[in-house]
Design a protein around this motif. Structure first.
Motif, PDB file in Angstrom:
ATOM      1  N   ASN A 156      39.834  30.299  27.051  1.00 55.97           N
ATOM      2  CA  ASN A 156      39.059  31.408  26.482  1.00 55.97           C
ATOM      3  C   ASN A 156      39.691  32.776  26.720  1.00 55.97           C
ATOM      4  OD1 ASN A 156      37.056  29.822  25.356  1.00 55.97           O
ATOM      5  ND2 ASN A 156      35.692  29.986  27.116  1.00 55.97           N
ATOM      6  N   VAL A 157      40.860  32.799  27.365  1.00 50.24           N
ATOM      7  CA  VAL A 157      41.559  34.069  27.538  1.00 50.24           C
ATOM      8  C   VAL A 157      41.942  34.618  26.166  1.00 50.24           C
ATOM      9  CG1 VAL A 157      43.642  35.158  28.460  1.00 50.24           C
ATOM     10  CG2 VAL A 157      42.386  33.485  29.828  1.00 50.24           C
ATOM     11  N   ASP A 158      41.754  35.896  25.975  1.00 49.92           N
ATOM     12  CA  ASP A 158      42.023  36.531  24.682  1.00 49.92           C
ATOM     13  C   ASP A 158      43.484  36.313  24.278  1.00 49.92           C
ATOM     14  OD1 ASP A 158      42.167  38.091  22.437  1.00 49.92           O
ATOM     15  OD2 ASP A 158      41.262  39.861  23.329  1.00 49.92           O
TER      16      ASP A 158
ATOM     17  N   LEU B 130      45.623  39.423  23.980  1.00 51.08           N
ATOM     18  CA  LEU B 130      46.084  39.962  25.247  1.00 51.08           C
ATOM     19  C   LEU B 130      47.340  39.225  25.713  1.00 51.08           C
ATOM     20  CD1 LEU B 130      45.457  41.904  27.595  1.00 51.08           C
ATOM     21  CD2 LEU B 130      44.103  40.073  28.631  1.00 51.08           C
TER      22      LEU B 130
ATOM     23  N   VAL C 281      48.151  37.534  33.796  1.00 46.55           N
ATOM     24  CA  VAL C 281      47.260  37.691  32.637  1.00 46.55           C
ATOM     25  C   VAL C 281      46.255  36.539  32.535  1.00 46.55           C
ATOM     26  CG1 VAL C 281      47.158  37.900  30.115  1.00 46.55           C
ATOM     27  CG2 VAL C 281      49.036  38.972  31.389  1.00 46.55           C
ATOM     28  N   ILE C 282      46.752  35.319  32.515  1.00 54.63           N
ATOM     29  CA  ILE C 282      45.875  34.182  32.234  1.00 54.63           C
ATOM     30  C   ILE C 282      44.923  33.908  33.383  1.00 54.63           C
ATOM     31  CG2 ILE C 282      45.834  31.712  31.735  1.00 54.63           C
ATOM     32  CD1 ILE C 282      48.455  32.045  30.254  1.00 54.63           C
TER      33      ILE C 282
ATOM     34  N   GLY D 258      42.244  36.528  33.703  1.00 48.49           N
ATOM     35  CA  GLY D 258      41.297  36.387  32.608  1.00 48.49           C
ATOM     36  C   GLY D 258      40.363  35.212  32.776  1.00 48.49           C
ATOM     37  N   ALA D 259      40.862  34.154  33.428  1.00 52.79           N
ATOM     38  CA  ALA D 259      40.039  32.959  33.650  1.00 52.79           C
ATOM     39  C   ALA D 259      39.259  33.024  34.953  1.00 52.79           C
ATOM     40  CB  ALA D 259      40.926  31.717  33.656  1.00 52.79           C
TER      41      ALA D 259
ATOM     42  N   ARG E 113      35.000  44.297  36.574  1.00 53.38           N
ATOM     43  CA  ARG E 113      34.242  43.889  35.391  1.00 53.38           C
ATOM     44  C   ARG E 113      32.848  44.463  35.422  1.00 53.38           C
ATOM     45  NH1 ARG E 113      32.533  37.712  34.143  1.00 53.38           N
ATOM     46  NH2 ARG E 113      31.291  38.212  35.988  1.00 53.38           N
TER      47      ARG E 113
END
Length: 271
Positions: free
Chosen positions: A161-163, A166, A184-185, A188-189, A265
Motif C-alpha cells: 500500500n506504499v504510494d 513516492l 521509503v518502503i 511507509g509500511a 503522522r
C-alpha cells in the motif's frame, strides 16, 4: 437581570464545566463494572458456584501471591511468550519483506502463509506435542505461529500500500534497492507493521492460554486448569485477570511505540 448579564452568566457557567481526564473516565468504567459485579454477588443474584465476587477474587489473589505460586506462574508464562515473540515477529517481518518486495517471493511465500494461518490452535496442538514433547517447546511454537501470521499479513499489506508515486520519485535519485527499501518502503509500511505487532501481542496470549491448558506443568494456564478441576472459580478469575492485565500492558507498550515512531503522522484522534 438584563439580557447581557444573563448571557455573561451562561458563558461563565459554560467555562466552569469540569472535564474529567480520559484516564479517569476509563478507570471509572472499570470501577462501576466491578461495583455492579460485587452488588449482584452480595444480593445473591450471582451464585458463588457460577462466579465468585470481586472480594473473593481479591482474597484468592492475595493467597496466591503470598504463597509465591502466582509470581512463579507469571514468570513462566511471560518467558514462553517472550520467546515466541522473539522468534515470531522477526520471522513474520522477514517473510513479509520477501513476499512484499518481490513478485517471485510472493508466489513462493504468500500461498503457504495464507493456508497455514487458517489452521486452529486446538488442531495443531496435538501434532506439536508429538513433535516436541510435553515441555515448553510446543507452547512456544504455538505462540510463534500466533505471532508470525498477523505480523506477516499486516506488513505485506503495508508494503503493497506504499504510494507508488513516492517510490518512483525516490528512484529518480537512484538510491539502490536496499536504501529505497529502508528509506521509503519500510517507513511507509510502518503504521501497518505496528498494527500487526499490536495484534500479534494479543494473539500471543491467546495461543499461550490454549497451550498451557491442554498440556502444561507450570504457568498461568496450569493454575487455571487446576482451579477448574477443584471448582475454584475465584482462582480462575484471578488467572483471567492476570492474562487481561498482561495483554493490556503489551498493548500499551505498542501504543507508546506508535506515538514515538509515528510522531510525524497527523491522524484523526476522535472528536
Amino acid at each position: 437581570m438584563t439580557a447581557p448579564a444573563l448571557r455573561e452568566l451562561a458563558l461563565t457557567g459554560e467555562r466552569r464545566v469540569v472535564h474529567l481526564p480520559r484516564w479517569l473516565r476509563r478507570a471509572a468504567v472499570i470501577v462501576v463494572l466491578f461495583g455492579v459485579w460485587q452488588l449482584v454477588s452480595v444480593l445473591g443474584w450471582l451464585p458463588e458456584q457460577t462466579l465468585s465476587s470481586p472480594a473473593q477474587v481479591v482474597t484468592a489473589a492475595g493467597g496466591m501471591i503470598s504463597s509465591g505460586e502466582l509470581g512463579e506462574a507469571m514468570l513462566t508464562s511471560i518467558g514462553r511468550v517472550g520467546l515466541g515473540l522473539g522468534f515470531g515477529i522477526p520471522a513474520g517481518l522477514l517473510l513479509a519483506l520477501v513476499s512484499g518486495l518481490f513478485r517471485a517471493g510472493e508466489d513462493l511465500v504468500d500461498s503457504p502463509m495464507q493456508m497455514l494461518r487458517t489452521l486452529p490452535f486446538l488442531g495443531i496442538t496435538p501434532l506439536f506435542i508429538l513433535w516436541f514433547g510435553v515441555g515448553d517447546t510446543p507452547k512456544i511454537a504455538l505462540v510463534f505461529l500466533g505471532v508470525c501470521f498477523p505480523v506477516y499479513i499486516n506488513t505485506f499489506v503495508g508494503i503493497r500500500n506504499v504510494d507508488g508515486k513516492l517510490v518512483e520519485a525516490a528512484r529518480t535519485f537512484d538510491p539502490g534497492r536496499w536504501r529505497l527499501t529502508w528509506s521509503v518502503i519500510v517507513p511507509g509500511a510502518l503504521p501497518n507493521i505496528l498494527v500487526g505487532i499490536r495484534l500479534a501481542l494479543g494473539t500471543a496470549w491467546l495461543a499461550l492460554v490454549v497451550g498451557e491448558q491442554i498440556n502444561a506443568d507450570g504457568g498461568i494456564g496450569y493454575l487455571m486448569l487446576n482451579a477448574q478441576n477443584n471448582l475454584e472459580t475465584d482462582r480462575i478469575v484471578v488467572c483471567l485477570v492476570i492474562y487481561a492485565l498482561l495483554g493490556l500492558l503489551s498493548d500499551a507498550i505498542v501504543r507508546v511505540l506508535e506515538r514515538v515512531l509515528l510522531s510525524w503522522r497527523q491522524s484523526f484522534a476522535g472528536a
